[in-house]
Design an enzyme around this catalytic site. Structure first.
Site, PDB file in Angstrom:
ATOM      1  N   HIS A 175       0.825  -1.206   0.000  1.00 46.56           N
ATOM      2  CA  HIS A 175       0.000   0.000   0.000  1.00 46.56           C
ATOM      3  C   HIS A 175       0.860   1.257   0.000  1.00 46.56           C
ATOM      4  O   HIS A 175       2.049   1.206   0.251  1.00 46.56           O
ATOM      5  CB  HIS A 175      -0.948   0.029   1.204  1.00 46.56           C
ATOM      6  N   GLU A 225      -3.631   3.483   1.974  1.00 46.09           N
ATOM      7  CA  GLU A 225      -3.972   3.543   3.396  1.00 46.09           C
ATOM      8  C   GLU A 225      -4.182   5.000   3.786  1.00 46.09           C
ATOM      9  O   GLU A 225      -3.294   5.836   3.609  1.00 46.09           O
ATOM     10  CB  GLU A 225      -2.838   2.956   4.236  1.00 46.09           C
ATOM     11  N   HIS A 251       3.518  11.529  -6.274  1.00 48.66           N
ATOM     12  CA  HIS A 251       2.086  11.396  -6.492  1.00 48.66           C
ATOM     13  C   HIS A 251       1.686   9.932  -6.458  1.00 48.66           C
ATOM     14  O   HIS A 251       2.520   9.047  -6.528  1.00 48.66           O
ATOM     15  CB  HIS A 251       1.681  12.020  -7.837  1.00 48.66           C
ATOM     16  N   GLU A 299      -2.114  11.300 -10.089  1.00 45.85           N
ATOM     17  CA  GLU A 299      -1.992  11.279 -11.544  1.00 45.85           C
ATOM     18  C   GLU A 299      -3.022  10.303 -12.090  1.00 45.85           C
ATOM     19  O   GLU A 299      -3.101   9.163 -11.635  1.00 45.85           O
ATOM     20  CB  GLU A 299      -0.593  10.840 -11.972  1.00 45.85           C
TER      21      GLU A 299
END
Length: 133
Positions: free
Chosen positions: A7, A57, A76, A124
């Site tokens: 994550h 998360e 990003h 993005e």
């Protein structure tokens, strides 16, 4: 050594605004949530419906009084979509900031856009129909 992506974590100030953005507007689903009473924080894991192991998360610290600073080393989160122009139109109509409107990348054919979540994190959006990298 075998490595598995788990994550990406971002700290959020407003759980409801963040869940609205990531779930209602982007289509991620809440996978699990855990509240830590002693530590006074909540972890919420979100994933695309078709990729349950690719998670974001959201960390909410209950007693955080100050805004978080987005560091200069942060880049990003990238999400692949189909129909980037329609998606960005819908997001903008819902009040999402789009600092980089959809269009081709410099010197390429892949169409991308950059949007911001409620805390200012850059996301993005990559159009999978035009993606070449």
């Amino acid at each position: 050594m075998a490595i598995k992506y788990l994550h990406t974590m971002v700290r959020v100030r407003d759980i409801d605004a963040s869940l609205n953005f990531y779930c209602n507007l982007l289509g991620l689903k809440e996978v699990r949530r855990k509240e830590y009473e002693q530590g006074k924080f909540t972890l919420i894991f979100l994933a695309p419906p078709n990729q349950p192991d690719a998670m974001i998360e959201l960390t909410y610290n209950w007693e955080q009084d100050e805004d978080y600073e987005i560091g200069t080393a942060y880049g990003h989160i990238a999400l692949g979509v189909r129909g980037i122009y329609d998606i960005c139109d819908k997001l903008e109509a819902a009040g999402v900031k789009i600092p980089r409107k959809p269009g081709p990348v410099k010197h390429g054919t892949t169409h991308i856009a950059f949007i911001e979540d409620p805390d200012g994190y850059k996301i993005e959006i990559v159009d999978l129909d035009t993606r070449t990298i």
